[in-house]
Write an enzyme that holds these catalytic residues in place. Structure first.
Site, short mmCIF file in Angstrom:
data_model
loop_
_atom_site.label_atom_id
_atom_site.label_comp_id
_atom_site.label_asym_id
_atom_site.label_seq_id
_atom_site.Cartn_x
_atom_site.Cartn_y
_atom_site.Cartn_z
N HIS A 131 -40.03 0.23 27.00
CA HIS A 131 -39.08 -0.47 26.14
C HIS A 131 -38.99 -1.94 26.56
O HIS A 131 -39.04 -2.84 25.72
CB HIS A 131 -37.68 0.15 26.27
CG HIS A 131 -37.55 1.45 25.56
ND1 HIS A 131 -36.64 1.66 24.56
CD2 HIS A 131 -38.22 2.62 25.71
CE1 HIS A 131 -36.75 2.91 24.13
NE2 HIS A 131 -37.70 3.50 24.82
N ASP B 137 0.86 -1.18 0.00
CA ASP B 137 0.00 0.00 0.00
C ASP B 137 0.90 1.23 0.00
O ASP B 137 1.51 1.58 1.01
CB ASP B 137 -0.89 0.00 1.25
CG ASP B 137 -2.00 -1.05 1.17
OD1 ASP B 137 -2.21 -1.60 0.07
OD2 ASP B 137 -2.64 -1.31 2.20
#
Ligand code: HCA
Ligand code: CU
Length: 389
Positions: free
Chosen positions: A291, A94
């Site tokens: 919830h 790279d």
């Protein structure tokens, strides 16, 4: 464009080593690489062998492990660097060079023509080896876009396998990244990689935008460690992709994520943040009564990630004034206590009363449940008083 084929380039052993707390021994690097490989990342990027003699040895050692993931190393765009890089036995190099005016002025001092010329030399050399060649422009987002296209088109013609867009300073927004990658997609044949820093909290969204625009590779690190506050975290990218479709990440061994996050956190001496994607301790906790009730009926009401797919479990927090009696019933069932709805509601009221003044622990709630249960058993045992004279 929807996200198609993509590969993860995990850079914990390159960008991650640039995290201020990171120091990895050879054994630790091997352990990280092996875990990443078992998780299934397609590539592992390693610190440049030019950093130090031990870095070179470590790079060779990991390249020799014969992992399924391809190994890459990272170098400046310079012949003397890539010569050393290919000698380590990695499967790809790279190459990176700064293209912004900041870096051209204050870092390497090269013009765009000089950059193209150096890239020419570097890739001419690398072509003789059987390695993947990637060319990336550091600080892409603050580079002149015409300069960028000129350089990318030139290296594309030189036959690089990938071109990289790097948001080195974390300044990009998802829209900007989308546009840049989409324009680049129309200009080059090579694959496109995105590397994004997280200075403004956009690293995951930016990586995802890059994929939507046609990028094929994304850089990550475990917990996002890297320079400053780091880059796109592996777990966060996985969460983002999973939420679009679990099929996108089915190729990875998802339960290993928590082992990776825990391993890196302990190696670099930090805790996994409470709000971390997937592995933060609060990632699958539910608290408010409304919830909790819905989640107990159907977890998808408030969960887009299934904890069990990551080898984790959800936690319903009941020891608070926000709790509801459905959550308290669920806890009683977990403890194997049979209590009527009326009794559960009474305990819920007691939990709310107590926790209105001070935090309550789960132990304390459990004690209320046990005490009620025992009192009821006692009542059952006690004979009815006889009806009088
Ligand atoms: C660096 C900078 C880099 C490179 C990224 C890349 C960045 O530390 O060398 O090679 O694509 O953020 O620009 O990490
Ligand atoms: Cu970086």
């Amino acid at each position: 464009m929807s996200v198609q084929q993509f590969a993860i380039i995990d850079s914990t052993l390159r960008e991650g080593e640039q995290f201020v707390n990171a120091f990895f021994t050879t054994e630790q690097k091997i352990r990280i690489a092996t875990l990443l490989d078992a998780f299934g990342v397609e590539y592992i990027e390693l610190t440049t062998p030019l950093a130090s003699p031990q870095s070179e040895k470590d790079c060779r050692a990991i390249a020799r492990l014969g992992l399924r993931a391809k190994t890459l190393t990272h170098t400046r765009c310079a012949l003397e660097d890539v010569r050393v890089a290919v000698e380590t036995g990695v499967q790809g190099v790279d190459v990176v060079i700064g293209t912004s005016s900041y870096l051209r002025k204050f870092s390497h001092g090269k013009s765009i023509e000089a950059i193209v010329e150096m890239a020419g030399e570097v890739f001419e050399y690398l072509k003789k080896f059987n390695v993947e060649m990637r060319f990336s422009t550091e600080d892409s987002l603050r580079s002149n876009v015409e300069d960028l296209y000129r350089v990318y088109e030139a290296v594309d013609k030189m036959g690089v396998h990938r071109v990289g867009v790097a948001d080195t300073v974390g300044i990009g927004t998802p829209r900007q990244i989308y546009d840049l990658v989409a324009n680049l997609r129309a200009r080059v044949k090579a694959d496109i990689e995105f590397h994004g820093h997280n200075d403004t909290g956009c690293a995951i969204a930016n990586a995802f935008a890059a994929l939507e625009a046609g990028a094929t590779h994304v850089d990550t690190s475990v917990l996002g460690i890297g320079e400053r506050n780091g880059i796109t975290p592996l777990g966060g990218l996985i969460a983002r992709l999973y939420a679009v479709s679990p099929a996108l990440v089915a190729k990875y061994n998802l339960p290993l994520l928590r082992h990776l996050d825990q391993a890196i956190a302990s190696l670099v001496g930090v805790d996994i943040p409470f709000n971390n994607y997937i592995t933060g301790f609060a990632a699958f906790t539910h608290k408010a009564g409304i919830h909790a009730k819905a989640v107990l009926n159907n977890p998808s009401t408030y969960e887009i990630l299934k904890p069990e797919d990551f080898g984790l479990t959800r936690y319903i927090h009941i020891a608070s004034r926000l709790t509801g009696w459905n959550a308290v019933r669920y806890r009683a069932e977990q403890l194997g206590l049979k209590l009527s709805d009326a009794h559960l509601k009474a305990i819920t009221e007691e939990v709310k009363r107590l926790s209105d003044h001070q935090p309550l622990t789960l132990d304390e709630v459990d004690r209320l449940l046990y005490t009620m249960h025992e009192a009821l058993l006692e009542e059952e045992k006690t004979p009815e008083p006889s009806g009088g004279a």
